[in-house]
Design an enzyme around this catalytic site. Structure first.
Site, PDB file in Angstrom:
ATOM      1  N   ASN A 158     102.228 155.977  17.818  1.00 27.28           N
ATOM      2  CA  ASN A 158     101.281 154.999  17.758  1.00 27.28           C
ATOM      3  C   ASN A 158     100.111 156.009  16.992  1.00 27.28           C
ATOM      4  OD1 ASN A 158      98.502 154.080  18.225  1.00 27.28           O
ATOM      5  ND2 ASN A 158      98.185 154.903  20.118  1.00 27.28           N
ATOM      6  N   TRP A 159     100.338 155.126  15.440  1.00 27.26           N
ATOM      7  CA  TRP A 159      99.476 156.349  14.613  1.00 27.26           C
ATOM      8  C   TRP A 159      97.656 156.590  14.427  1.00 27.26           C
ATOM      9  CZ3 TRP A 159     102.664 154.484   9.983  1.00 27.26           C
ATOM     10  CH2 TRP A 159     104.515 154.742   9.698  1.00 27.26           C
ATOM     11  N   LYS A 160      97.394 155.529  15.662  1.00 23.40           N
ATOM     12  CA  LYS A 160      95.603 155.330  15.967  1.00 23.40           C
ATOM     13  C   LYS A 160      95.200 155.606  14.374  1.00 23.40           C
ATOM     14  CE  LYS A 160      96.562 158.309  19.536  1.00 23.40           C
ATOM     15  NZ  LYS A 160      96.321 159.384  21.131  1.00 23.40           N
ATOM     16  N   HIS A 171      94.876 150.167  25.522  1.00 27.80           N
ATOM     17  CA  HIS A 171      95.169 151.931  25.511  1.00 27.80           C
ATOM     18  C   HIS A 171      93.834 152.291  25.648  1.00 27.80           C
ATOM     19  CE1 HIS A 171      95.590 156.074  23.582  1.00 27.80           C
ATOM     20  NE2 HIS A 171      97.016 155.394  23.467  1.00 27.80           N
ATOM     21  N   GLU A 221      92.086 154.953  24.225  1.00 25.99           N
ATOM     22  CA  GLU A 221      90.841 155.593  23.139  1.00 25.99           C
ATOM     23  C   GLU A 221      90.126 154.062  23.946  1.00 25.99           C
ATOM     24  OE1 GLU A 221      93.495 156.382  20.995  1.00 25.99           O
ATOM     25  OE2 GLU A 221      93.750 158.509  22.103  1.00 25.99           O
ATOM     26  N   GLU A 271     100.496 156.576  30.522  1.00 31.34           N
ATOM     27  CA  GLU A 271     100.058 157.396  29.234  1.00 31.34           C
ATOM     28  C   GLU A 271      98.627 158.544  30.529  1.00 31.34           C
ATOM     29  OE1 GLU A 271     100.679 156.872  24.859  1.00 31.34           O
ATOM     30  OE2 GLU A 271      98.574 155.533  25.142  1.00 31.34           O
ATOM     31  N   GLY A 305      96.612 164.137  23.711  1.00 32.30           N
ATOM     32  CA  GLY A 305      96.009 165.257  21.904  1.00 32.30           C
ATOM     33  C   GLY A 305      95.639 166.023  22.670  1.00 32.30           C
ATOM     34  N   SER A 364     101.250 163.742  24.716  1.00 34.48           N
ATOM     35  CA  SER A 364     101.274 165.066  24.035  1.00 34.48           C
ATOM     36  C   SER A 364     102.981 165.252  24.161  1.00 34.48           C
ATOM     37  CB  SER A 364     100.966 166.050  24.597  1.00 34.48           C
ATOM     38  OG  SER A 364     100.183 166.251  24.546  1.00 34.48           O
ATOM     39  N   GLY A 377     101.804 160.198  19.885  1.00 30.29           N
ATOM     40  CA  GLY A 377     100.903 159.485  19.220  1.00 30.29           C
ATOM     41  C   GLY A 377     100.926 161.143  17.477  1.00 30.29           C
ATOM     42  N   GLY A 378     100.434 162.316  17.346  1.00 28.38           N
ATOM     43  CA  GLY A 378     100.095 162.990  17.090  1.00 28.38           C
ATOM     44  C   GLY A 378     101.428 163.601  16.258  1.00 28.38           C
TER      45      GLY A 378
HETATM   46  P1  13P Z   1      99.763 162.191  21.753  1.00 23.49           P
HETATM   47  O1  13P Z   1     100.866 161.333  21.715  1.00 23.49           O
HETATM   48  O2  13P Z   1      98.724 162.172  20.259  1.00 23.49           O
HETATM   49  O3  13P Z   1      99.582 162.670  22.916  1.00 23.49           O
HETATM   50  O4  13P Z   1      99.189 160.728  21.771  1.00 23.49           O
HETATM   51  C1  13P Z   1      99.556 159.651  23.021  1.00 23.49           C
HETATM   52  C2  13P Z   1      99.167 158.488  22.916  1.00 23.49           C
HETATM   53  O5  13P Z   1      97.810 158.158  23.021  1.00 23.49           O
HETATM   54  C3  13P Z   1     100.036 157.383  21.942  1.00 23.49           C
HETATM   55  O6  13P Z   1      99.206 156.547  22.316  1.00 23.49           O
END
Ligand code: 13P
Length: 247
Positions: free
Chosen positions: A9-11, A94, A96, A164, A170, A209, A230-231
């Protein structure tokens, strides 16, 4: 029985140049054939990602879609448009978006139906906050999110669930493999209680994470079928290491 899956997930990250470079780096290495690998860039980079990944092992997903098929919905993107572009997946619910766009379970349920009608496979995200976990409500929250999105409705073909925990996204904090397995088992039991879903065949990914250093232990749990990253998905070497850990 369940194919492992790792999705990035590149956000809201990247530019045409950085997306091109990241994809080049990912496509230079062969990923294990037994793992489904997907990348989910922002809307405006989808077309680039789809044409770059054509004929490769990488599939592409979006990070959201509209509940509507078309019409006067300024700024929205319909599931059919994403499918028409060549997307295979769409991340829905998600945390977010639940937090930042006040997305309710009811809205997410409508998006799931829109995605399924368009032939997209949804990755439905669920997870509790730190406060909810501390209050002993993690299971109730996650069960409510699952039922709110899925109960009494047609079940999307190819549905993937991503657990999640919000406190792990994050933050560098990760659920321990035991904590994650316990919740994944619980989610599978909840899915089994819903009509029309083959819970044993439904993939449940862990997100929050995930890094090369903890992926193997997490993915080694019996009910963890891969990860939503994510990251670490923005660094080709890290993402590839995580994909390898799912094989
Ligand atoms: P991180 O891996 O950066 O914690 O993000 C997880 C995420 O929200 C994937 O959708």
């Amino acid at each position: 029985m369940r194919r492992p899956m790792v999705a990035g997930n590149w956000k809201m990250h990247g530019s045409r140049a950085s997306v091109g470079q990241l994809l080049d780096e990912l496509l230079r290495s062969a990923t294990p054939p037994e793992v489904d690998v997907a990348v989910c860039p922002v809307f405006v980079h989808l077309s680039q990602a789809i044409s770059t990944c054509q004929g490769s092992a990488l599939s592409v997903g979006a990070q959201d879609c509209s509940t509507h098929e078309s019409g006067a919905y300024t700024g929205d993107v319909a599931a059919r448009m994403l499918a028409d572009l060549g997307c295979e997946w769409v991340i829905l619910g998600h945390s977010e978006r639940r937090a930042g766009h006040t997305e309710s379970d009811g809205l997410i349920a409508q998006k799931l139906q829109a995605a399924a009608a368009a032939g997209l496979k949804p990755i439905l995200c669920v997870g509790e906050t730190q406060a909810e976990r501390e209050a002993g409500r993690a299971g109730a929250v996650v069960a409510g999110q699952l039922r709110g999105a899925l109960e009494g409705r047609d079940k999307p073909v190819g549905l993937v669930v991503a657990y999640e925990p919000v406190w792990a996204i994050g933050t560098g904090l990760t659920a321990t493999p035991e904590q994650a397995q316990e919740m994944h088992r619980f989610i599978r039991d909840e899915l089994a209680a819903l009509d029309g879903l083959d819970a044993a065949a439904t993939r449940i990914l862990y997100g929050g994470s995930v890094k090369p250093g903890n992926a193997g232990e997490l993915f080694g749990q019996p009910d963890i079928d891969g990860g939503l990253i994510g990251g670490a998905s923005l660094v080709a070497a890290d993402f590839l290491d995580i994909v390898a850990a799912a094989a």
